[in-house]
Motif scaffolding. Structure first.
Motif, PDB file in Angstrom:
ATOM      1  N   UNK A  64       0.839  -1.202   0.000  1.00 15.83           N
ATOM      2  CA  UNK A  64       0.000   0.000   0.000  1.00 15.83           C
ATOM      3  C   UNK A  64       0.874   1.253   0.000  1.00 15.83           C
ATOM      4  N   UNK A  65       0.227   2.413  -0.038  1.00 15.48           N
ATOM      5  CA  UNK A  65       0.943   3.690  -0.159  1.00 15.48           C
ATOM      6  C   UNK A  65       0.956   4.445   1.164  1.00 15.48           C
ATOM      7  N   UNK A  66       0.830   3.727   2.264  1.00 15.43           N
ATOM      8  CA  UNK A  66       0.769   4.354   3.582  1.00 15.43           C
ATOM      9  C   UNK A  66       1.986   5.240   3.860  1.00 15.43           C
ATOM     10  N   UNK A  67       1.779   6.345   4.588  1.00 17.50           N
ATOM     11  CA  UNK A  67       2.922   7.184   4.999  1.00 17.50           C
ATOM     12  C   UNK A  67       3.781   6.544   6.092  1.00 17.50           C
ATOM     13  N   UNK A  68       3.296   5.460   6.708  1.00 14.98           N
ATOM     14  CA  UNK A  68       4.038   4.832   7.814  1.00 14.98           C
ATOM     15  C   UNK A  68       4.909   3.711   7.246  1.00 14.98           C
ATOM     16  N   UNK A  69       6.128   4.064   6.858  1.00  8.09           N
ATOM     17  CA  UNK A  69       6.981   3.127   6.122  1.00  8.09           C
ATOM     18  C   UNK A  69       8.350   3.008   6.795  1.00  8.09           C
ATOM     19  N   UNK A  70       9.061   1.896   6.557  1.00  9.57           N
ATOM     20  CA  UNK A  70      10.400   1.769   7.155  1.00  9.57           C
ATOM     21  C   UNK A  70      11.314   2.924   6.755  1.00  9.57           C
ATOM     22  N   UNK A  71      11.339   3.238   5.469  1.00 11.76           N
ATOM     23  CA  UNK A  71      12.016   4.447   4.999  1.00 11.76           C
ATOM     24  C   UNK A  71      10.905   5.387   4.537  1.00 11.76           C
ATOM     25  N   UNK A  72      10.749   6.534   5.196  1.00  7.97           N
ATOM     26  CA  UNK A  72       9.557   7.350   4.961  1.00  7.97           C
ATOM     27  C   UNK A  72       9.611   8.130   3.649  1.00  7.97           C
ATOM     28  N   UNK A  73       9.700   7.389   2.550  1.00 11.99           N
ATOM     29  CA  UNK A  73       9.789   8.015   1.232  1.00 11.99           C
ATOM     30  C   UNK A  73       8.445   7.950   0.523  1.00 11.99           C
ATOM     31  N   UNK A  74       8.068   9.036  -0.119  1.00 10.39           N
ATOM     32  CA  UNK A  74       6.815   9.086  -0.867  1.00 10.39           C
ATOM     33  C   UNK A  74       7.068   9.483  -2.309  1.00 10.39           C
ATOM     34  N   UNK A  75       6.073   9.208  -3.123  1.00  7.60           N
ATOM     35  CA  UNK A  75       6.178   9.424  -4.559  1.00  7.60           C
ATOM     36  C   UNK A  75       4.836   9.955  -5.048  1.00  7.60           C
ATOM     37  N   UNK A  76       4.825  11.147  -5.618  1.00 11.60           N
ATOM     38  CA  UNK A  76       3.564  11.729  -6.093  1.00 11.60           C
ATOM     39  C   UNK A  76       3.717  12.222  -7.517  1.00 11.60           C
ATOM     40  N   UNK A  77       2.739  11.854  -8.339  1.00 11.05           N
ATOM     41  CA  UNK A  77       2.694  12.323  -9.723  1.00 11.05           C
ATOM     42  C   UNK A  77       1.829  13.579  -9.753  1.00 11.05           C
ATOM     43  N   UNK A  78       2.407  14.693 -10.153  1.00  9.89           N
ATOM     44  CA  UNK A  78       1.669  15.965 -10.143  1.00  9.89           C
ATOM     45  C   UNK A  78       1.827  16.656 -11.490  1.00  9.89           C
ATOM     46  N   UNK A  79       0.919  17.596 -11.746  1.00  8.38           N
ATOM     47  CA  UNK A  79       1.007  18.353 -12.990  1.00  8.38           C
ATOM     48  C   UNK A  79       1.958  19.530 -12.792  1.00  8.38           C
ATOM     49  N   UNK A  80       2.837  19.719 -13.752  1.00 12.48           N
ATOM     50  CA  UNK A  80       3.777  20.855 -13.697  1.00 12.48           C
ATOM     51  C   UNK A  80       3.105  22.038 -14.381  1.00 12.48           C
ATOM     52  N   UNK A  81       2.833  23.081 -13.608  1.00 11.84           N
ATOM     53  CA  UNK A  81       2.124  24.236 -14.188  1.00 11.84           C
ATOM     54  C   UNK A  81       3.079  25.294 -14.709  1.00 11.84           C
ATOM     55  N   UNK A  82       4.124  25.588 -13.959  1.00  5.79           N
ATOM     56  CA  UNK A  82       5.048  26.636 -14.419  1.00  5.79           C
ATOM     57  C   UNK A  82       6.409  26.474 -13.763  1.00  5.79           C
ATOM     58  N   UNK A  83       7.400  27.080 -14.432  1.00  4.93           N
ATOM     59  CA  UNK A  83       8.753  27.144 -13.871  1.00  4.93           C
ATOM     60  C   UNK A  83       9.205  28.585 -14.029  1.00  4.93           C
TER      61      UNK A  83
END
Ligand code: SAM
Length: 235
Positions: free
Chosen positions: A95-114
């Motif tokens: 699962x994608x729980x935030x409670x992980x052995x190494x607290x790493x997350x991954x999110x796909x987001x839209x890039x609006x501007x730079x």
């Protein structure tokens, strides 16, 4: 960190993401579910160089790698995902729980501007992270390899039912009042509440919930079909 050491790593954030989510309650369970949730990332030195993002503007979506800093150090081999009603346990790696052995997350987001006018500032839509989340990396999303429409997705197949979001007269007026400061506020409230952020086991129409967006505490109740927005209180 030395490249030769495979047993221990130290990472430095490239920046901290500013988001509307003052705390975890109410944050959508995955990215892109709240398209009006805008994230702003100002890169920190020495990463704040225009050449570090050269070419990135040609991509519509990016992966953000980040630290679940608010749950770091807390994990167990099984978790109870809200999607399973909060009472069935599955493995943390299933699962994608935030409670992980190494607290790493991954999110796909839209890039609006730079913007590279003053350092490097990136703006994203559809973030699912609490304000101040440390970002470790940005990578472009490559649909021809990463989009797998026929993939099996276990207990998360199908979209959960959405709530209808109804605003009281007072809440409508308050949204109007904050329009200049937070132009996307009303749409963001709809994005967030339609996902039904209540804990899985809570079903009490009399209970009043508060979701903190920007500097506001959005007060609402829920009868299981609709979310009723009552008022927006300043924090
Ligand atoms: N898309 C990411 C992933 O799959 O790694 C995050 C998914 S996780 C289920 C999303 C939830 O993490 C949010 O609803 C929020 O409750 C929680 N969250 C967001 N930012 C966090 C942070 N910095 N520390 C701990 N929990 C966080």
């Amino acid at each position: 960190m030395t490249a030769a050491d495979p047993t221990g790593f130290t990472f430095q954030p490239i920046g901290y993401l500013q988001t509307p989510f003052a705390d975890k309650f109410g944050i959508p369970r995955q990215p892109t579910l709240a398209p009006h949730a805008t994230g702003v990332l100002k890169l920190l030195p020495p990463y704040d160089r225009a050449e570090a993002v050269r070419g990135l503007e040609a991509f519509s979506h990016v992966w953000l790698t980040f630290v679940f800093h608010q749950t770091a150090g807390q994990w167990s081999p099984t978790v109870r995902p809200p999607r399973l009603g909060g009472n069935q346990r599955i493995g943390v790696f299933a699962c994608r729980s935030p409670f992980r052995p190494n607290p790493l997350g991954l999110s796909l987001v839209q890039l609006r501007s730079i913007s590279t006018d003053e350092g490097v500032v990136l703006t994203f839509s559809g973030v699912d992270l609490v304000d101040g989340t440390p970002i470790l990396d940005i990578k472009p999303y490559i649909p021809y390899v990463e989009s797998q429409p026929d993939a099996r997705s276990g207990f998360v197949s199908g979209e959960p039912a959405r709530l209808q979001v109804v605003f009281s007269e007072l809440a409508e007026q308050q949204c109007q009042r904050y329009q200049t400061r937070y132009p996307e506020l009303r749409a963001l409230i709809v994005d967030v509440l339609t996902q039904d952020p209540r804990p899985a086991y809570a079903d009490d129409p009399a209970r009043r919930y508060g979701v903190r967006l920007y500097t506001l505490d959005v007060k609402w109740r829920c009868d299981g079909q609709s979310a009723f927005v009552e008022s927006l209180d300043s924090l």
